[in-house]
Design a protein around this motif. Structure first.
Motif, PDB file in Angstrom:
ATOM      1  N   UNK A  80      46.186  22.976  60.573  1.00  0.00           N
ATOM      2  CA  UNK A  80      45.756  22.824  59.187  1.00  0.00           C
ATOM      3  C   UNK A  80      44.613  23.761  58.828  1.00  0.00           C
ATOM      4  N   UNK A  81      44.038  24.400  59.833  1.00  0.00           N
ATOM      5  CA  UNK A  81      42.960  25.351  59.538  1.00  0.00           C
ATOM      6  C   UNK A  81      43.496  26.624  58.903  1.00  0.00           C
ATOM      7  N   UNK A  82      44.784  26.920  59.145  1.00  0.00           N
ATOM      8  CA  UNK A  82      45.351  28.158  58.587  1.00  0.00           C
ATOM      9  C   UNK A  82      45.286  28.190  57.062  1.00  0.00           C
ATOM     10  N   UNK A  83      45.855  27.196  56.342  1.00  0.00           N
ATOM     11  CA  UNK A  83      45.765  27.267  54.884  1.00  0.00           C
ATOM     12  C   UNK A  83      44.333  27.156  54.385  1.00  0.00           C
ATOM     13  N   UNK A  84      43.511  26.329  55.048  1.00  0.00           N
ATOM     14  CA  UNK A  84      42.127  26.167  54.590  1.00  0.00           C
ATOM     15  C   UNK A  84      41.389  27.493  54.689  1.00  0.00           C
ATOM     16  N   UNK A  85      41.554  28.188  55.837  1.00  0.00           N
ATOM     17  CA  UNK A  85      40.802  29.431  55.989  1.00  0.00           C
ATOM     18  C   UNK A  85      41.344  30.507  55.052  1.00  0.00           C
ATOM     19  N   UNK A  86      42.658  30.511  54.810  1.00  0.00           N
ATOM     20  CA  UNK A  86      43.193  31.501  53.869  1.00  0.00           C
ATOM     21  C   UNK A  86      42.639  31.278  52.469  1.00  0.00           C
ATOM     22  N   UNK A  87      42.618  30.000  52.045  1.00  0.00           N
ATOM     23  CA  UNK A  87      42.128  29.705  50.697  1.00  0.00           C
ATOM     24  C   UNK A  87      40.649  30.022  50.588  1.00  0.00           C
ATOM     25  N   UNK A  88      39.857  29.594  51.596  1.00  0.00           N
ATOM     26  CA  UNK A  88      38.409  29.799  51.531  1.00  0.00           C
ATOM     27  C   UNK A  88      38.061  31.274  51.538  1.00  0.00           C
TER      28      UNK A  88
END
Lengths: 311, 94
Positions: A201-209
Motif C-alpha cells: 500500500x506504500x506504492x500508491x501513497x508514495x506516488x500520490x505524495x
C-alpha cells in the motif's frame, strides 16, 4: 514530380477552427470562473482548492459531495487535451500533407518506444494509457501558468490517479491466480508478510505524495517569494506616499525566473516520473514466466480432457 | 486560554521546522546519485541517455522521504493549529 499540395477544403478549415476554439475555451472559462469567485483579499493566501459547490447529503461533512476548484479545473484540462489530440490527428493521410501529422507521429513513436523499452513486449498496448497520464499530469501542472489553480497540487486528484494505477498493478498481480498473489507476500521469509503488506500500500501513497508534494511546494514557494518581494518594494518605496508604495515593482521579472523551474521544469519532470513509475510498477507486477507456465498447464489439461472426452 | 492557544501555535511551528530536518537526507542522497551519474557519463559518454533517465528516477525515489516531511510540515502549519484550537475550545466549553 507532381508535388503540389492541395489546399484544404472549407469544411476542413471550419472543423479545424472549431477544434482550436474548443482547445482554448475551457481554459478561458476556467480563468473567468477563477476571477469571478476569487474573494477580494490581501496578503498571503495559501489554502487548498476553493469549494464551488457542496451537496449536503445529511450526516457528517465527510460524506458530502464536494465540487472543488481542482475537480473543475481537471475536467477543463481533460476537455482541452481531448481537442488538442483531435486537432493533431485531424486529416491524417498516408502521404503526409499537414505539419501537425509529423508532430502526432513523433509523439506516438516516442511513447511507443518508451513503453517498449521499459515494459517489454507484453505491454505494448499500454502506450495510450501512458501518454494519457503523462499529458494529463503535464497539462494540469502547466495550468498554473495561466493563473489557475493547478489540479495536481490537490492531493485528491493525484491520489485518484495513484489508486487507478494501484488497481492495474493488483490486476496484473492477480493474473497468476489469487493463491499465487497471496503467496507472494510471504517471500522471501514468512515473517516479513506484514511488512510486505504495508509496502504494497506504500506504492500508491508514495506516488500520490511525490507528485502532490512537488507541485504544491513549488506553488507555496512562489507565493512566499512574491509576497516577500511586495513587502520589499513597499519598504523601499515607503517614502513616496501611500499610492506609489503599494506598487510592487520588485515583483517584475524575478518570480518569472523561479516559475521556469517550479512551474515548467518541475511540472513536466513530475509528469515523466509519474508515467515512468507507472510503467515500472505495472511491468514489475506481472510475472510473465509463471503466467506462461500456467497457460501451458491449462492447455495440456484441456487437451487431456478433449482426448478423454473424445474416447 | 490565550496562553494555551499561543503554546499550540508555537509548538506547531516548531514541529514543522523540526520535521524539515529530514531534508538533509534526500539532499545528500541525490547529491551522491548525481555525482556517480557524472562519473559514469565521464567514463562512458555514449550511455548518457540511459544514465540520465535512471538517475532522474533514482532521484525521484530518494526525494520521497523529503516530501513526506514536507507534507507533514505543511499539515502542521496550515491544518493542525485550527484542529487543535477547535479541540481545545470544545474541551474548555464543556
Amino acid at each position: 514530380m507532381n508535388d503540389e499540395i492541395k489546399k484544404p477544403s472549407l469544411k476542413f478549415k471550419i472543423v479545424d477552427i472549431i477544434y482550436i476554439i474548443m482547445m482554448v475555451l475551457p481554459l478561458v472559462c476556467g480563468m473567468v470562473l477563477d476571477i469571478l469567485t476569487t474573494p477580494a483579499s490581501s496578503g498571503v493566501n495559501i489554502a487548498g482548492a476553493r469549494i464551488y459547490y457542496e451537496i449536503d447529503l445529511g450526516g457528517s461533512r465527510f460524506f458530502n459531495i464536494i465540487i472543488s476548484e481542482a475537480q473543475v479545473n481537471s475536467v477543463l484540462v481533460m476537455i482541452t487535451i481531448f481537442f488538442v489530440f483531435l486537432y493533431l490527428t485531424h486529416g491524417l493521410k498516408e502521404r503526409i500533407e499537414l505539419k501537425r501529422q509529423h508532430l502526432a507521429e513523433i509523439i506516438v513513436q516516442k511513447v511507443d518506444g518508451l513503453v517498449g523499452e521499459n515494459m517489454g513486449s507484453d505491454f505494448s498496448a499500454f502506450g495510450p494509457f501512458i501518454i494519457a497520464i503523462m499529458a494529463l499530469s503535464a497539462f494540469s501542472s502547466l495550468t498554473s501558468l495561466l493563473g489557475l489553480y493547478p489540479p495536481t497540487s490537490d492531493m485528491n486528484v493525484v491520489a485518484g490517479w495513484a489508486i487507478l494505477v494501484f488497481m492495474i498493478i493488483t490486476y496484473y498481480k492477480l493474473k497468476c491466480g489469487p493463491l499465487y498473489y497471496l503467496n507472494g507476500f510471504t517471500k522471501p521469509v514468512f515473517i516479513l508478510a506484514p511488512i510486505n503488506f504495508i509496502s504494497e500500500f506504500a506504492t500508491p501513497v508514495s506516488m500520490a505524495f511525490r507528485h502532490y508534494g512537488n507541485v504544491m511546494s513549488g506553488g507555496v514557494i512562489s507565493v512566499l517569494l512574491s509576497t516577500f518581494l511586495a513587502w520589499l518594494s513597499g519598504l523601499v518605496l515607503g517614502w513616496a506616499g501611500d499610492y506609489i508604495s503599494a506598487i510592487p515593482i520588485f515583483q517584475v521579472g524575478l518570480p518569472a525566473i523561479f516559475s521556469i523551474y517550479f512551474d515548467i521544469f518541475s511540472g513536466c519532470l513530475q509528469a515523466f516520473i509519474f508515467a515512468m513509475l507507472t510503467m515500472l510498477n505495472i511491468s514489475g507486477a506481472f510475472d510473465a514466466e509463471e503466467y506462461e507456465r500456467r497457460k501451458k498447464k491449462k492447455l495440456e489439461k484441456k487437451k487431456l480432457k478433449n482426448i478423454n472426452g473424445g474416447n | 486560554m490565550e496562553l494555551a492557544i499561543g503554546i499550540i501555535l508555537g509548538c506547531c511551528a516548531l514541529g514543522a521546522g523540526i520535521a524539515m530536518i529530514a531534508g538533509i537526507g534526500p539532499g545528500i542522497g541525490e547529491g551522491q546519485a548525481v555525482a556517480k551519474a557524472c562519473e559514469a557519463i565521464g567514463r562512458q559518454p555514449e550511455s548518457k541517455g540511459a544514465v540520465t533517465t535512471t538517475m532522474i528516477m533514482g532521484c525521484a525515489i530518494a526525494e520521497t522521504t523529503g516530501l513526506y516531511a514536507l507534507v507533514i510540515a505543511i499539515l502542521l502549519i496550515f491544518v493542525a493549529p485550527q484542529q487543535f484550537v477547535n479541540v481545545l475550545t470544545s474541551a474548555m466549553g464543556k
